[in-house]
Design a protein around this motif. Structure first.
Motif, PDB file in Angstrom:
ATOM      1  N   PHE A  23      10.145   1.325   7.856  1.00 60.48           N
ATOM      2  CA  PHE A  23       9.715   2.335   6.886  1.00 60.48           C
ATOM      3  C   PHE A  23      10.177   3.692   7.386  1.00 60.48           C
ATOM      4  CE2 PHE A  23       6.552  -1.076   6.779  1.00 60.48           C
ATOM      5  CZ  PHE A  23       6.653  -1.456   5.455  1.00 60.48           C
ATOM      6  N   TYR A  24      10.406   4.606   6.444  1.00 63.30           N
ATOM      7  CA  TYR A  24      10.861   5.942   6.814  1.00 63.30           C
ATOM      8  C   TYR A  24      10.221   6.962   5.886  1.00 63.30           C
ATOM      9  CZ  TYR A  24      14.038   9.809   7.863  1.00 63.30           C
ATOM     10  OH  TYR A  24      14.561  11.019   8.238  1.00 63.30           O
ATOM     11  N   VAL A  25       9.773   8.070   6.467  1.00 63.58           N
ATOM     12  CA  VAL A  25       9.215   9.178   5.701  1.00 63.58           C
ATOM     13  C   VAL A  25      10.185  10.349   5.848  1.00 63.58           C
ATOM     14  CG1 VAL A  25       7.226  10.692   5.370  1.00 63.58           C
ATOM     15  CG2 VAL A  25       6.882   8.373   6.249  1.00 63.58           C
ATOM     16  N   PRO A  26      11.053  10.566   4.861  1.00 60.29           N
ATOM     17  CA  PRO A  26      12.064  11.611   4.994  1.00 60.29           C
ATOM     18  C   PRO A  26      11.478  13.015   5.201  1.00 60.29           C
ATOM     19  CG  PRO A  26      12.282  10.458   2.870  1.00 60.29           C
ATOM     20  CD  PRO A  26      11.145   9.842   3.600  1.00 60.29           C
TER      21      PRO A  26
ATOM     22  N   ALA B 111      -2.451   1.739   7.004  1.00 59.30           N
ATOM     23  CA  ALA B 111      -1.859   2.688   6.058  1.00 59.30           C
ATOM     24  C   ALA B 111      -2.595   4.026   6.108  1.00 59.30           C
ATOM     25  CB  ALA B 111      -1.881   2.115   4.641  1.00 59.30           C
ATOM     26  N   ASP B 112      -3.912   3.971   6.178  1.00 58.93           N
ATOM     27  CA  ASP B 112      -4.709   5.195   6.273  1.00 58.93           C
ATOM     28  C   ASP B 112      -4.365   5.956   7.553  1.00 58.93           C
ATOM     29  OD1 ASP B 112      -6.911   6.939   5.347  1.00 58.93           O
ATOM     30  OD2 ASP B 112      -7.893   6.218   7.179  1.00 58.93           O
TER      31      ASP B 112
ATOM     32  N   ILE C 234       0.838  -1.210   0.000  1.00 55.84           N
ATOM     33  CA  ILE C 234       0.000   0.000   0.000  1.00 55.84           C
ATOM     34  C   ILE C 234       0.869   1.255   0.000  1.00 55.84           C
ATOM     35  CG2 ILE C 234      -1.758   1.289   1.277  1.00 55.84           C
ATOM     36  CD1 ILE C 234      -2.639  -1.509   2.415  1.00 55.84           C
ATOM     37  N   LEU C 235       1.861   1.290   0.897  1.00 55.72           N
ATOM     38  CA  LEU C 235       2.676   2.502   1.053  1.00 55.72           C
ATOM     39  C   LEU C 235       3.515   2.833  -0.175  1.00 55.72           C
ATOM     40  CD1 LEU C 235       3.920   2.126   4.737  1.00 55.72           C
ATOM     41  CD2 LEU C 235       1.919   3.381   3.880  1.00 55.72           C
ATOM     42  N   ARG C 236       3.908   1.834  -0.926  1.00 52.95           N
ATOM     43  CA  ARG C 236       4.749   2.110  -2.099  1.00 52.95           C
ATOM     44  C   ARG C 236       4.010   2.901  -3.170  1.00 52.95           C
ATOM     45  NH1 ARG C 236       5.307  -3.871  -4.842  1.00 52.95           N
ATOM     46  NH2 ARG C 236       3.156  -4.012  -5.512  1.00 52.95           N
TER      47      ARG C 236
ATOM     48  N   PHE D  85       7.380   7.051   0.961  1.00 48.38           N
ATOM     49  CA  PHE D  85       7.845   6.131   1.994  1.00 48.38           C
ATOM     50  C   PHE D  85       9.054   5.371   1.473  1.00 48.38           C
ATOM     51  CE2 PHE D  85       3.365   6.749   2.813  1.00 48.38           C
ATOM     52  CZ  PHE D  85       3.295   6.859   4.191  1.00 48.38           C
ATOM     53  N   ARG D  86      10.003   5.143   2.356  1.00 49.23           N
ATOM     54  CA  ARG D  86      11.133   4.270   2.043  1.00 49.23           C
ATOM     55  C   ARG D  86      10.987   3.031   2.913  1.00 49.23           C
ATOM     56  NH1 ARG D  86      16.068   8.647   2.308  1.00 49.23           N
ATOM     57  NH2 ARG D  86      15.351   9.917   0.559  1.00 49.23           N
ATOM     58  N   ARG D  87      11.428   1.904   2.393  1.00 46.60           N
ATOM     59  CA  ARG D  87      11.381   0.674   3.197  1.00 46.60           C
ATOM     60  C   ARG D  87      12.797   0.214   3.471  1.00 46.60           C
ATOM     61  NH1 ARG D  87      11.518  -4.412  -0.234  1.00 46.60           N
ATOM     62  NH2 ARG D  87      11.868  -3.565  -2.297  1.00 46.60           N
ATOM     63  N   GLN D  88      12.964  -0.453   4.597  1.00 43.85           N
ATOM     64  CA  GLN D  88      14.272  -0.975   5.003  1.00 43.85           C
ATOM     65  C   GLN D  88      15.347   0.103   4.861  1.00 43.85           C
ATOM     66  OE1 GLN D  88      14.499  -4.329   6.302  1.00 43.85           O
ATOM     67  NE2 GLN D  88      12.357  -3.758   6.378  1.00 43.85           N
ATOM     68  N   HIS D  89      15.056   1.261   5.431  1.00 45.73           N
ATOM     69  CA  HIS D  89      15.937   2.421   5.303  1.00 45.73           C
ATOM     70  C   HIS D  89      17.035   2.380   6.369  1.00 45.73           C
ATOM     71  CE1 HIS D  89      17.099   6.514   4.361  1.00 45.73           C
ATOM     72  NE2 HIS D  89      17.067   6.795   5.645  1.00 45.73           N
TER      73      HIS D  89
END
Length: 99
Positions: A34-37, A89-90, A11-13, A21-25
């Motif tokens: 997950f990371y939201v820069p 996700a929402d 969903i996030l991708r 969103f980044r995964r395995q950051h």
């Protein structure tokens, strides 16, 4: 990635709410689920292992280090993701946009 992480990533991708969103950051010696820069937000999906042994103390130390770097941590139980990944996700999108 664990099953809850995979379900949430599906969903996030797609960048809901136009949030990247980044995964395995990787950051320092840690790897964030997950990371939201844009929001300096780490999202961790916690399974049962996070309640065992010294893991709660290690998670706390990690969260404190991230906070010292200006990164906020949002922890979500894996069982919540398994029950309804779209709702989780929402909730993450609402959390980000409310800031």
């Amino acid at each position: 990635m664990s099953l809850p992480e995979v379900l949430l990533w599906q969903i996030l991708r797609k960048q809901p709410g136009h949030i990247k969103f980044r995964r395995q950051h990787p950051i320092h010696r840690y790897v964030l689920d997950f990371y939201v820069p844009e929001w300096k937000l780490a999202i961790e999906i916690d399974g049962i292992a996070h309640d065992m042994g010294d893991r709660p103390e290690r998670d706390d130390a990690r969260d404190q280090w991230l906070a010292s770097q200006g990164i906020r941590t949002l922890r979500i139980a894996a069982r919540e993701v398994l029950a309804d990944p779209a709702a989780v996700a929402d909730g993450i999108v609402r959390f980000c946009t409310a800031r």
